[in-house]
Design a protein around this motif. Structure first.
Motif, mmCIF file in Angstrom:
data_model
loop_
_atom_site.group_PDB
_atom_site.id
_atom_site.type_symbol
_atom_site.label_atom_id
_atom_site.label_comp_id
_atom_site.label_asym_id
_atom_site.label_seq_id
_atom_site.Cartn_x
_atom_site.Cartn_y
_atom_site.Cartn_z
ATOM 1 N N GLY A 1 2.396 30.019 13.453
ATOM 2 C CA GLY A 1 1.966 31.352 13.066
ATOM 3 C C GLY A 1 2.490 31.851 11.739
ATOM 4 N N LYS A 2 3.276 31.031 11.042
ATOM 5 C CA LYS A 2 3.817 31.445 9.744
ATOM 6 C C LYS A 2 3.170 30.627 8.636
ATOM 7 C CE LYS A 2 8.293 32.389 11.813
ATOM 8 N NZ LYS A 2 9.608 31.820 12.035
ATOM 9 N N PRO A 3 2.785 31.276 7.531
ATOM 10 C CA PRO A 3 2.216 30.511 6.410
ATOM 11 C C PRO A 3 3.305 29.697 5.716
ATOM 12 C CG PRO A 3 2.397 32.828 5.833
ATOM 13 C CD PRO A 3 2.818 32.710 7.267
ATOM 14 N N VAL A 4 2.988 28.441 5.420
ATOM 15 C CA VAL A 4 3.928 27.545 4.745
ATOM 16 C C VAL A 4 3.177 26.708 3.722
ATOM 17 C CG1 VAL A 4 5.568 27.392 6.678
ATOM 18 C CG2 VAL A 4 3.669 25.795 6.547
ATOM 19 N N THR A 5 3.934 26.133 2.810
ATOM 20 C CA THR A 5 3.368 25.211 1.840
ATOM 21 C C THR A 5 4.145 23.910 1.908
ATOM 22 O OG1 THR A 5 2.742 27.020 0.365
ATOM 23 C CG2 THR A 5 2.845 24.811 -0.603
ATOM 24 N N PHE A 6 3.402 22.824 2.049
ATOM 25 C CA PHE A 6 4.005 21.497 2.049
ATOM 26 C C PHE A 6 3.660 20.796 0.750
ATOM 27 C CE2 PHE A 6 3.424 22.371 6.580
ATOM 28 C CZ PHE A 6 4.681 22.043 7.073
ATOM 29 N N GLY B 1 0.837 -1.193 0.000
ATOM 30 C CA GLY B 1 0.000 0.000 0.000
ATOM 31 C C GLY B 1 0.865 1.234 0.000
ATOM 32 N N PRO B 2 0.262 2.354 -0.357
ATOM 33 C CA PRO B 2 1.033 3.584 -0.515
ATOM 34 C C PRO B 2 1.524 4.180 0.802
ATOM 35 C CG PRO B 2 -1.281 3.951 -1.051
ATOM 36 C CD PRO B 2 -1.121 2.505 -0.733
ATOM 37 N N VAL B 3 2.657 4.844 0.679
ATOM 38 C CA VAL B 3 3.250 5.592 1.783
ATOM 39 C C VAL B 3 3.255 7.049 1.339
ATOM 40 C CG1 VAL B 3 5.310 5.937 3.190
ATOM 41 C CG2 VAL B 3 4.695 3.631 2.409
ATOM 42 N N VAL B 4 2.812 7.930 2.217
ATOM 43 C CA VAL B 4 2.778 9.350 1.900
ATOM 44 C C VAL B 4 3.565 10.135 2.935
ATOM 45 C CG1 VAL B 4 0.552 9.186 0.685
ATOM 46 C CG2 VAL B 4 0.579 9.756 3.115
ATOM 47 N N LEU B 5 3.958 11.331 2.549
ATOM 48 C CA LEU B 5 4.629 12.247 3.475
ATOM 49 C C LEU B 5 4.408 13.660 2.990
ATOM 50 C CD1 LEU B 5 7.378 13.307 1.893
ATOM 51 C CD2 LEU B 5 8.242 11.096 2.603
ATOM 52 N N ARG B 6 4.716 14.605 3.847
ATOM 53 C CA ARG B 6 4.622 16.022 3.509
ATOM 54 C C ARG B 6 5.984 16.640 3.802
ATOM 55 N NH1 ARG B 6 -0.942 16.144 3.331
ATOM 56 N NH2 ARG B 6 -1.872 14.673 4.758
ATOM 57 N N MET C 1 3.702 14.010 -1.021
ATOM 58 C CA MET C 1 4.405 13.060 -1.864
ATOM 59 C C MET C 1 3.948 11.653 -1.545
ATOM 60 S SD MET C 1 8.251 14.742 -1.900
ATOM 61 C CE MET C 1 8.720 13.963 -3.458
ATOM 62 N N LYS C 2 3.936 10.795 -2.562
ATOM 63 C CA LYS C 2 3.427 9.430 -2.429
ATOM 64 C C LYS C 2 4.395 8.452 -3.076
ATOM 65 C CE LYS C 2 -1.051 7.718 -3.027
ATOM 66 N NZ LYS C 2 -2.281 7.639 -3.808
ATOM 67 N N ASN C 3 4.541 7.310 -2.428
ATOM 68 C CA ASN C 3 5.346 6.215 -2.949
ATOM 69 C C ASN C 3 4.559 4.942 -2.801
ATOM 70 O OD1 ASN C 3 7.044 3.944 -3.115
ATOM 71 N ND2 ASN C 3 8.817 5.149 -2.515
ATOM 72 N N TYR D 1 2.096 14.688 -5.437
ATOM 73 C CA TYR D 1 0.723 14.533 -5.928
ATOM 74 C C TYR D 1 -0.183 15.668 -5.476
ATOM 75 C CZ TYR D 1 -0.706 12.713 -1.323
ATOM 76 O OH TYR D 1 -0.967 12.565 0.025
ATOM 77 N N GLY D 2 0.368 16.653 -4.815
ATOM 78 C CA GLY D 2 -0.432 17.794 -4.386
ATOM 79 C C GLY D 2 0.375 18.680 -3.460
ATOM 80 N N GLU D 3 -0.290 19.706 -2.963
ATOM 81 C CA GLU D 3 0.339 20.575 -1.978
ATOM 82 C C GLU D 3 -0.691 20.990 -0.943
ATOM 83 O OE1 GLU D 3 1.952 23.750 -4.487
ATOM 84 O OE2 GLU D 3 0.407 25.060 -3.688
ATOM 85 N N GLN D 4 -0.194 21.389 0.193
ATOM 86 C CA GLN D 4 -1.054 21.769 1.305
ATOM 87 C C GLN D 4 -0.543 23.073 1.901
ATOM 88 O OE1 GLN D 4 -0.720 19.236 4.767
ATOM 89 N NE2 GLN D 4 -2.787 19.723 5.427
#
Length: 156
Positions: free
Chosen positions: A143-148, A109-114, A151-153, A134-137
């Motif tokens: 308190g700081k805006p970030v983008t992750f 089964g798939p493994v995901v991470l950010r 990723m999927k394997n 496969y996407g971003e969050q």
């Protein structure tokens, strides 16, 4: 060696100090207690990676959820600042996946991470381990805006 996380190891992890440009991963003192509490509340899913002298080299965190009607194992991981940039990341990631699959009886089964979108060193390591974006969050971290990047394997 991978061992169950303890409060002592968690405190050591929270005290890590990464240099620029990786200072994002430093836990601000103002959030220290809440971060420690979060680890302690989820101990069955946290593991410490130590050497023969009980030095904390890294940690693994696991969670399980459904994505698109498919059960996935999500991993969170960190290598101590002194061990980063030495070519150990790929083996560290593979070890995390193998441990999670074995310990939690999740053989396939798939493994995901950010991963933080600016952490090119980690992104390259994850890509070498077979992960694909496969996407971003968008999120707020201390308190700081970030983008992750998500990723999927599905191959390891």
């Amino acid at each position: 060696m991978i061992v169950p996380m303890t409060e002592e190891y968690a405190v050591r992890y929270l005290d890590w100090s990464y240099p620029e440009p990786y200072e994002f991963y430093n836990i601000p003192r103002a959030h220290y207690d809440e971060c420690l509490e979060e680890v302690m509340e989820n101990l069955p899913y946290w593991f410490a990676v130590i050497d023969e002298n009980d030095r904390l080299l890294g940690f693994y965190e696991f969670s399980f959820h459904e994505e698109n009607e498919e059960k996935v194992m999500e991993i969170g991981l960190g290598l101590c600042p002194e061990e980063t940039g030495k070519g150990k990341g790929l083996e560290f990631v593979k070890q995390a996946i193998a441990h999670g699959r074995r310990h939690f009886c999740f053989p396939d089964g798939p493994v995901v991470l950010r991963v933080l979108d600016s952490n090119q060193r980690a992104i390259k390591t994850y890509e070498r381990a077979g992960f694909k974006v496969y996407g971003e969050q968008k999120a707020s971290s201390f308190g700081k805006p970030v983008t992750f990047l998500c990723m999927k394997n599905s191959g390891l």
